[in-house]
Design a protein around this motif. Structure first.
Motif, PDB file in Angstrom:
ATOM      1  N   MET A   1       0.829  -1.201   0.000  1.00  0.00           N
ATOM      2  CA  MET A   1       0.000   0.000   0.000  1.00  0.00           C
ATOM      3  C   MET A   1       0.870   1.261   0.000  1.00  0.00           C
ATOM      4  SD  MET A   1      -3.089   1.061   0.140  1.00  0.00           S
ATOM      5  CE  MET A   1      -4.126   2.321   0.708  1.00  0.00           C
ATOM      6  N   LEU A   2       1.911   1.284   0.822  1.00  0.00           N
ATOM      7  CA  LEU A   2       2.801   2.441   0.904  1.00  0.00           C
ATOM      8  C   LEU A   2       3.591   2.616  -0.400  1.00  0.00           C
ATOM      9  CD1 LEU A   2       3.900   4.735   2.619  1.00  0.00           C
ATOM     10  CD2 LEU A   2       5.624   3.170   3.514  1.00  0.00           C
ATOM     11  N   VAL A   3       3.986   1.506  -1.000  1.00  0.00           N
ATOM     12  CA  VAL A   3       4.728   1.557  -2.263  1.00  0.00           C
ATOM     13  C   VAL A   3       3.846   2.158  -3.352  1.00  0.00           C
ATOM     14  CG1 VAL A   3       5.852   0.171  -4.035  1.00  0.00           C
ATOM     15  CG2 VAL A   3       6.205  -0.374  -1.628  1.00  0.00           C
ATOM     16  N   ARG A   4       2.593   1.775  -3.409  1.00  0.00           N
ATOM     17  CA  ARG A   4       1.671   2.322  -4.410  1.00  0.00           C
ATOM     18  C   ARG A   4       1.491   3.830  -4.216  1.00  0.00           C
ATOM     19  NH1 ARG A   4      -3.187  -2.123  -4.652  1.00  0.00           N
ATOM     20  NH2 ARG A   4      -1.926  -3.793  -5.558  1.00  0.00           N
ATOM     21  N   LEU A   5       1.398   4.241  -2.970  1.00  0.00           N
ATOM     22  CA  LEU A   5       1.237   5.662  -2.665  1.00  0.00           C
ATOM     23  C   LEU A   5       2.478   6.452  -3.103  1.00  0.00           C
ATOM     24  CD1 LEU A   5      -0.577   7.800  -1.416  1.00  0.00           C
ATOM     25  CD2 LEU A   5       0.492   7.321   0.783  1.00  0.00           C
ATOM     26  N   LEU A   6       3.668   5.916  -2.861  1.00  0.00           N
ATOM     27  CA  LEU A   6       4.899   6.572  -3.290  1.00  0.00           C
ATOM     28  C   LEU A   6       4.998   6.651  -4.811  1.00  0.00           C
ATOM     29  CD1 LEU A   6       7.486   5.123  -0.750  1.00  0.00           C
ATOM     30  CD2 LEU A   6       6.642   7.458  -0.891  1.00  0.00           C
ATOM     31  N   ILE A   7       4.617   5.584  -5.490  1.00  0.00           N
ATOM     32  CA  ILE A   7       4.632   5.584  -6.951  1.00  0.00           C
ATOM     33  C   ILE A   7       3.638   6.600  -7.498  1.00  0.00           C
ATOM     34  CG2 ILE A   7       4.098   4.210  -9.007  1.00  0.00           C
ATOM     35  CD1 ILE A   7       5.309   1.799  -7.524  1.00  0.00           C
ATOM     36  N   LEU A   8       2.464   6.658  -6.914  1.00  0.00           N
ATOM     37  CA  LEU A   8       1.451   7.618  -7.331  1.00  0.00           C
ATOM     38  C   LEU A   8       1.944   9.053  -7.115  1.00  0.00           C
ATOM     39  CD1 LEU A   8      -1.390   8.073  -8.426  1.00  0.00           C
ATOM     40  CD2 LEU A   8      -2.216   7.989  -6.073  1.00  0.00           C
ATOM     41  N   ALA A   9       2.583   9.314  -5.987  1.00  0.00           N
ATOM     42  CA  ALA A   9       3.121  10.649  -5.711  1.00  0.00           C
ATOM     43  C   ALA A   9       4.221  11.001  -6.706  1.00  0.00           C
ATOM     44  CB  ALA A   9       3.655  10.718  -4.281  1.00  0.00           C
ATOM     45  N   LEU A  10       5.076  10.059  -7.043  1.00  0.00           N
ATOM     46  CA  LEU A  10       6.142  10.287  -8.013  1.00  0.00           C
ATOM     47  C   LEU A  10       5.572  10.590  -9.399  1.00  0.00           C
ATOM     48  CD1 LEU A  10       9.166  10.293  -8.698  1.00  0.00           C
ATOM     49  CD2 LEU A  10       8.960   7.843  -9.127  1.00  0.00           C
ATOM     50  N   LEU A  11       4.561   9.835  -9.797  1.00  0.00           N
ATOM     51  CA  LEU A  11       3.922  10.080 -11.098  1.00  0.00           C
ATOM     52  C   LEU A  11       3.242  11.449 -11.135  1.00  0.00           C
ATOM     53  CD1 LEU A  11       2.413   6.579 -11.932  1.00  0.00           C
ATOM     54  CD2 LEU A  11       4.348   7.714 -13.040  1.00  0.00           C
ATOM     55  N   ALA A  12       2.615  11.838 -10.044  1.00  0.00           N
ATOM     56  CA  ALA A  12       1.978  13.156  -9.976  1.00  0.00           C
ATOM     57  C   ALA A  12       3.024  14.260 -10.086  1.00  0.00           C
ATOM     58  CB  ALA A  12       1.184  13.292  -8.682  1.00  0.00           C
ATOM     59  N   PHE A  13       4.149  14.093  -9.408  1.00  0.00           N
ATOM     60  CA  PHE A  13       5.225  15.082  -9.475  1.00  0.00           C
ATOM     61  C   PHE A  13       5.787  15.184 -10.889  1.00  0.00           C
ATOM     62  CE2 PHE A  13       9.798  15.985  -9.303  1.00  0.00           C
ATOM     63  CZ  PHE A  13       9.749  17.282  -8.808  1.00  0.00           C
ATOM     64  N   LEU A  14       6.041  14.059 -11.527  1.00  0.00           N
ATOM     65  CA  LEU A  14       6.557  14.071 -12.896  1.00  0.00           C
ATOM     66  C   LEU A  14       5.559  14.695 -13.870  1.00  0.00           C
ATOM     67  CD1 LEU A  14       8.289  10.573 -13.094  1.00  0.00           C
ATOM     68  CD2 LEU A  14       9.385  12.818 -13.003  1.00  0.00           C
ATOM     69  N   GLY A  15       4.295  14.391 -13.692  1.00  0.00           N
ATOM     70  CA  GLY A  15       3.268  14.983 -14.548  1.00  0.00           C
ATOM     71  C   GLY A  15       3.211  16.495 -14.391  1.00  0.00           C
ATOM     72  N   TYR A  16       3.273  16.963 -13.155  1.00  0.00           N
ATOM     73  CA  TYR A  16       3.258  18.406 -12.898  1.00  0.00           C
ATOM     74  C   TYR A  16       4.489  19.076 -13.511  1.00  0.00           C
ATOM     75  CZ  TYR A  16       3.556  22.828 -10.432  1.00  0.00           C
ATOM     76  OH  TYR A  16       3.675  24.152 -10.134  1.00  0.00           O
ATOM     77  N   THR A  17       5.657  18.456 -13.357  1.00  0.00           N
ATOM     78  CA  THR A  17       6.893  19.016 -13.907  1.00  0.00           C
ATOM     79  C   THR A  17       6.821  19.106 -15.428  1.00  0.00           C
ATOM     80  OG1 THR A  17       8.133  18.065 -12.051  1.00  0.00           O
ATOM     81  CG2 THR A  17       9.400  18.738 -13.977  1.00  0.00           C
ATOM     82  N   LEU A  18       6.342  18.074 -16.065  1.00  0.00           N
ATOM     83  CA  LEU A  18       6.203  18.099 -17.522  1.00  0.00           C
ATOM     84  C   LEU A  18       5.185  19.137 -17.967  1.00  0.00           C
ATOM     85  CD1 LEU A  18       6.337  14.281 -18.337  1.00  0.00           C
ATOM     86  CD2 LEU A  18       8.065  15.999 -18.869  1.00  0.00           C
ATOM     87  N   TRP A  19       4.092  19.250 -17.256  1.00  0.00           N
ATOM     88  CA  TRP A  19       3.046  20.225 -17.595  1.00  0.00           C
ATOM     89  C   TRP A  19       3.582  21.652 -17.513  1.00  0.00           C
ATOM     90  CZ3 TRP A  19      -1.195  21.147 -20.007  1.00  0.00           C
ATOM     91  CH2 TRP A  19      -1.932  22.279 -19.720  1.00  0.00           C
ATOM     92  N   THR A  20       4.301  21.992 -16.437  1.00  0.00           N
ATOM     93  CA  THR A  20       4.828  23.350 -16.306  1.00  0.00           C
ATOM     94  C   THR A  20       5.895  23.637 -17.356  1.00  0.00           C
ATOM     95  OG1 THR A  20       6.370  22.621 -14.591  1.00  0.00           O
ATOM     96  CG2 THR A  20       4.301  23.591 -13.851  1.00  0.00           C
ATOM     97  N   ALA A  21       6.729  22.655 -17.687  1.00  0.00           N
ATOM     98  CA  ALA A  21       7.747  22.850 -18.720  1.00  0.00           C
ATOM     99  C   ALA A  21       7.090  23.085 -20.078  1.00  0.00           C
ATOM    100  CB  ALA A  21       8.681  21.654 -18.777  1.00  0.00           C
TER     101      ALA A  21
END
Length: 86
Positions: free
Chosen positions: A1-21
């Motif tokens: 469960m914790l691993v899924r949450l970390l992966i989801l947070a990482l994907l959200a961060f990468l998506g936000y970074t790509l969107w702003t760029a």
């Protein structure tokens, strides 16, 4: 469960970074992707050299008064090259 949450947070961060760029590259004022400055880091007005297009702080620019107003150059070489073009 914790691993899924970390992966989801990482994907959200990468998506936000790509969107702003992507958003920055689309809304840029210049063709090379760099924004055109209106002021320097110290808050000074920036002026554009009409010959080479370089932006310099107004107090560092070389002034050239002409019939149409005042032109600002980044160097004497650019000023002289501009004079020769005319």
């Amino acid at each position: 469960m914790l691993v899924r949450l970390l992966i989801l947070a990482l994907l959200a961060f990468l998506g936000y970074t790509l969107w702003t760029a992507l958003r920055r590259s689309i809304s840029s004022d210049s063709p090379d992707g760099t924004p055109r400055p209106s002021t320097s880091r110290r808050g000074e007005e920036m002026v554009q050299d009409p010959h080479c297009g370089t932006y310099v702080p107004r107090h560092e620019a070389i002034e050239e008064r002409s019939r149409g107003g005042t032109l600002y150059f980044c160097s004497t070489a650019c000023r002289d090259a501009y004079r020769k073009q005319k």
